[in-house]
Design a protein around this motif. Structure first.
Motif, PDB file in Angstrom:
ATOM      1  N   GLU A 143       4.096   5.285  -5.959  1.00 37.26           N
ATOM      2  CA  GLU A 143       3.948   5.126  -7.407  1.00 37.26           C
ATOM      3  C   GLU A 143       2.992   6.171  -7.973  1.00 37.26           C
ATOM      4  OE1 GLU A 143       4.803   0.346  -8.040  1.00 37.26           O
ATOM      5  OE2 GLU A 143       2.785   1.001  -7.441  1.00 37.26           O
ATOM      6  N   GLU A 144       1.941   6.505  -7.241  1.00 39.38           N
ATOM      7  CA  GLU A 144       1.005   7.545  -7.679  1.00 39.38           C
ATOM      8  C   GLU A 144       1.695   8.904  -7.763  1.00 39.38           C
ATOM      9  OE1 GLU A 144      -2.327   7.357  -4.997  1.00 39.38           O
ATOM     10  OE2 GLU A 144      -2.914   5.353  -5.707  1.00 39.38           O
ATOM     11  N   ARG A 145       2.553   9.197  -6.798  1.00 40.57           N
ATOM     12  CA  ARG A 145       3.293  10.460  -6.818  1.00 40.57           C
ATOM     13  C   ARG A 145       4.276  10.491  -7.988  1.00 40.57           C
ATOM     14  NH1 ARG A 145       4.845  11.532  -0.478  1.00 40.57           N
ATOM     15  NH2 ARG A 145       2.846  10.891   0.366  1.00 40.57           N
ATOM     16  N   PRO A 205      14.963   6.373 -12.153  1.00 37.95           N
ATOM     17  CA  PRO A 205      16.146   7.202 -11.895  1.00 37.95           C
ATOM     18  C   PRO A 205      15.892   8.426 -11.019  1.00 37.95           C
ATOM     19  CG  PRO A 205      15.459   7.396 -14.186  1.00 37.95           C
ATOM     20  CD  PRO A 205      14.608   6.328 -13.560  1.00 37.95           C
ATOM     21  N   ARG A 206      14.643   8.796 -10.819  1.00 37.74           N
ATOM     22  CA  ARG A 206      14.323   9.927  -9.944  1.00 37.74           C
ATOM     23  C   ARG A 206      14.322   9.536  -8.479  1.00 37.74           C
ATOM     24  NH1 ARG A 206       8.574  11.300 -12.120  1.00 37.74           N
ATOM     25  NH2 ARG A 206       8.588   9.031 -12.111  1.00 37.74           N
ATOM     26  N   CYS A 223       0.844  -1.206   0.000  1.00 33.60           N
ATOM     27  CA  CYS A 223       0.000   0.000   0.000  1.00 33.60           C
ATOM     28  C   CYS A 223       0.878   1.255   0.000  1.00 33.60           C
ATOM     29  CB  CYS A 223      -0.932   0.023   1.205  1.00 33.60           C
ATOM     30  SG  CYS A 223      -2.188  -1.255   1.162  1.00 33.60           S
ATOM     31  N   LEU A 224       1.982   1.219   0.745  1.00 34.23           N
ATOM     32  CA  LEU A 224       2.915   2.343   0.764  1.00 34.23           C
ATOM     33  C   LEU A 224       3.548   2.516  -0.611  1.00 34.23           C
ATOM     34  CD1 LEU A 224       4.774   1.703   4.147  1.00 34.23           C
ATOM     35  CD2 LEU A 224       2.664   2.971   3.756  1.00 34.23           C
ATOM     36  N   GLY A 247       4.280  13.041 -11.373  1.00 36.50           N
ATOM     37  CA  GLY A 247       5.415  13.898 -11.705  1.00 36.50           C
ATOM     38  C   GLY A 247       5.527  15.127 -10.834  1.00 36.50           C
ATOM     39  N   THR A 248       5.266  14.974  -9.541  1.00 35.13           N
ATOM     40  CA  THR A 248       5.259  16.122  -8.638  1.00 35.13           C
ATOM     41  C   THR A 248       6.657  16.642  -8.308  1.00 35.13           C
ATOM     42  OG1 THR A 248       5.210  14.619  -6.741  1.00 35.13           O
ATOM     43  CG2 THR A 248       3.083  15.433  -7.558  1.00 35.13           C
TER      44      THR A 248
END
Length: 138
Positions: A50-52, A83-84, A44-45, A56-57
């Motif tokens: 993955e949503e963030r 890579p981010r 869940c974490l 692309g925040t």
């Protein structure tokens, strides 16, 4: 460069760490927490991060976890394929503060912050048992 810092832990450790960091450095809107609570699953974490990532925040995502080999760290480690994303296990306050305040790209900031955090771990009894000058301690 926009950076998001995520403290992730079992229980309330991450929230407490973030609260203490904010007390010292002030509010940081780029600092957030995730907690694995009883009855929840570490995946869940992972999905939340993955949503963030998909949104692309930020240009860089730093995930500090509580314990290498723990379920939180293990679930999130796969995110480092992006890579981010940079993942560091074994967070402590010194490390959190160093990385929140560093303007350097994470690839350069992390090694220096880790070295600084390690130096901040001192066994007080040994220092008291063997008095040293302040220069020898630092």
């Amino acid at each position: 460069m926009m950076r998001e810092i995520i403290l992730a832990s079992h229980g309330a450790l991450a929230a407490g760490m973030a609260d203490t960091a904010r007390m010292i450095i002030g509010d940081d809107p780029h600092l957030s927490t995730l907690a694995l609570l009883p009855g929840s699953h570490p995946d869940c974490l992972k999905r939340q991060i993955e949503e963030r990532l998909a949104a692309g925040t930020a240009d860089e995502f730093l995930i500090l976890t509580d314990l290498w080999g723990g379920s939180v760290n293990n679930a999130l480690l796969a995110l480092a394929q992006d890579p981010r994303v940079h993942i560091v296990a074994g967070m402590n306050l010194n490390l959190v503060l160093q990385l929140c305040l560093s303007p350097e790209p994470l690839a350069r900031a992390i090694p220096a912050a880790l070295a600084e955090a390690r130096q901040g771990m001192i066994y007080g009894n040994a220092v008291l048992a063997c008095p040293q000058t302040e220069d020898e301690l630092f």
